[in-house]
Design an enzyme around this catalytic site. Structure first.
Site, short mmCIF file in Angstrom:
data_model
loop_
_atom_site.label_atom_id
_atom_site.label_comp_id
_atom_site.label_asym_id
_atom_site.label_seq_id
_atom_site.Cartn_x
_atom_site.Cartn_y
_atom_site.Cartn_z
N ASP A 27 0.86 -1.19 0.00
CA ASP A 27 0.00 0.00 0.00
C ASP A 27 0.89 1.24 0.00
O ASP A 27 1.74 1.40 0.88
CB ASP A 27 -0.88 -0.02 1.25
CG ASP A 27 -2.10 0.88 1.12
OD1 ASP A 27 -2.20 1.60 0.11
OD2 ASP A 27 -2.96 0.86 2.02
N ASP A 121 -3.43 2.59 -5.74
CA ASP A 121 -2.26 2.66 -4.87
C ASP A 121 -2.04 1.44 -3.98
O ASP A 121 -1.28 1.51 -3.03
CB ASP A 121 -2.33 3.92 -4.00
CG ASP A 121 -3.53 3.92 -3.07
OD1 ASP A 121 -4.43 3.07 -3.24
OD2 ASP A 121 -3.58 4.77 -2.16
N GLU A 122 -2.67 0.32 -4.30
CA GLU A 122 -2.44 -0.87 -3.47
C GLU A 122 -2.67 -2.13 -4.29
O GLU A 122 -3.42 -2.14 -5.28
CB GLU A 122 -3.35 -0.87 -2.24
CG GLU A 122 -4.83 -0.88 -2.55
CD GLU A 122 -5.69 -0.96 -1.30
OE1 GLU A 122 -5.34 -1.70 -0.36
OE2 GLU A 122 -6.73 -0.27 -1.27
#
Length: 417
Positions: A27, A121-122
């Site tokens: 993350d 974003d992860e």
């Protein structure tokens, strides 16, 4: 963006046992805010709010310095500034975030082909088959974090565990810029100490239902009879919470992600009562949904709308189409029909269009295609946008009537949100 502000951060020591911890959850740390600092180093160390400072802008992301004042995503910017008056408000740059996201995901795929992006974003990574090439899960996580920092200038946090659920919890606890490894044999001990709100999928209402019965930690869940969980949450959710609390999560890392839904919504800076303006906005949002459907190679069987009035009352409506489509014109027509069927006692604050029940695009199957002409028009618009940029060519119907005071930039909604 996560809810943590970095306080209570826990990371693993060098040489930590990682037996059985072959699933990583990576993350990026305060991704949007970190990208803004990367591009403008003068922001380093300052409380940052990413969002529009005008009217009814909401927080897209916030730096950890701002989060420590209670600033959270989806919070109105004006409220965030009351909590943190010294914060610097920065307009979002979504193209830049997308560019860096692609770069980060490619780094992940250099370590293993088994990468499942969850959002911009992860991602989950299955590194169980990469040990001979790269080493243990801990070694892979450390190398991955170093490469992300070296090649992008951004930091990320990693959780390593035997299941996706526990890996995601571990990465959250290690934020920012940390690594937490949970060996398979310690899964239950790790879970027992966590609050029920930390369980993946347990939202505020479910947490309140459990806490009202004295079930505040995972250890409390483990000590509770199943019928208590079922009574508080319903049988399906009760079963899910019971399984997650026992460390049971059979989900594998899925490399082919299928969107559950695709949508756009817009919050107006001034409440709008003019039906003609709202129709234009519905068509504009439907066109953006259609573009994303075509990019993903999928069609929608159901169209849904969301309408929020000036008193924050929110209504949703949906309908199933006669034939699945990725044509914005058809989606817009369905959205307007749904909208016109809603009583509107107050001006509208927010409006949204969503395509649901997606399937792989099959194209026209009949002897004739009712959408043939519109499909050709929208293919031409897609080509013009690719060549000249979005908005260079648009429908005449979208040029008027003008909005009363404009609106905040519309944003794509993540799948299934």
């Amino acid at each position: 963006m996560g809810r943590g502000d970095g306080s209570g951060r826990i990371v693993s020591a060098d040489g930590a046992d990682d037996t059985g911890a072959g699933i990583l959850h990576v993350d990026m740390d305060a991704f949007y805010a970190s990208v803004e600092v990367l591009d403008d180093p003068s922001l380093t160390g300052k409380p940052i709010i990413v969002g529009s400072p005008e009217g009814r802008g909401v927080v897209s992301s916030a730096s950890y310095e701002a989060r420590r004042f209670g600033v959270r995503s989806a919070m109105p910017v004006w409220q965030a500034l009351r909590l943190c008056p010294t914060a610097v408000v920065v307009m979002p740059h979504f193209d830049r975030y997308t560019e860096l996201s692609r770069q980060v995901m490619e780094i992940f795929r250099d370590f293993t082909p088994l990468v499942e992006p969850l959002s911009i974003d992860e991602a989950f990574l299955d590194v169980r088959g990469a040990r001979r090439l790269w080493g243990s899960p801990t070694e892979i996580a450390r190398m991955l974090r170093a490469r992300v920092l070296e090649e992008t200038g951004l930091t990320c946090s990693v959780g390593a565990a035997a299941t996706k659920h526990v890996a995601k919890m571990a990465s959250t606890i290690s934020k920012p810029d940390g690594l937490l490894v949970v060996p398979e044999a310690e899964t239950l001990a790790f879970l027992a100490a966590r609050p029920v709100r930390a369980l993946w999928g347990v939202g505020p209402k479910a947490a309140e239902a459990l806490e009202s019965r004295g079930i505040r930690t995972v250890a409390d869940v483990l000590a509770s009879p199943r019928h208590i969980l079922d009574r508080a949450l319903g049988p399906a959710m009760g079963e899910r919470v019971w399984q997650l609390s026992h460390g049971l999560d059979a989900r594998e890392v899925q490399t082919e992600h299928v969107e559950k839904s695709i949508g756009h919504e817009e919050t107006f800076s001034v409440d709008i009562a003019d039906t003609r303006v709202l129709h234009v906005e519905l068509r504009r949002l439907a066109d953006r949904v259609g573009v994303r459907l075509r990019r993903h190679g999928v069609e929608s069987a159901t169209v849904a709308i969301k309408v929020r009035f000036s008193d924050f009352t929110t209504l949703s409506r949906s309908r199933t189409l006669a034939e699945p489509t990725a044509v914005g014109q058809r989606i817009g027509e369905a959205a307007i029909e749904l909208f016109d069927g809603i009583p509107r006692p107050l001006p509208v604050r927010l409006i949204g269009v969503r395509a649901e029940k997606l399937r792989a695009a099959a194209g026209p199957l009949g002897l004739w295609d009712d959408d043939e002409e519109w499909r050709a028009v929208e293919d031409a618009l897609d080509g013009a946008a690719e060549r000249f940029g979005r908005g260079a060519v648009t429908r005449a119907a979208l040029l008027g009537p003008r909005r009363d005071g404009g609106s905040l930039p519309s944003h794509p909604l993540p799948s299934g949100e």
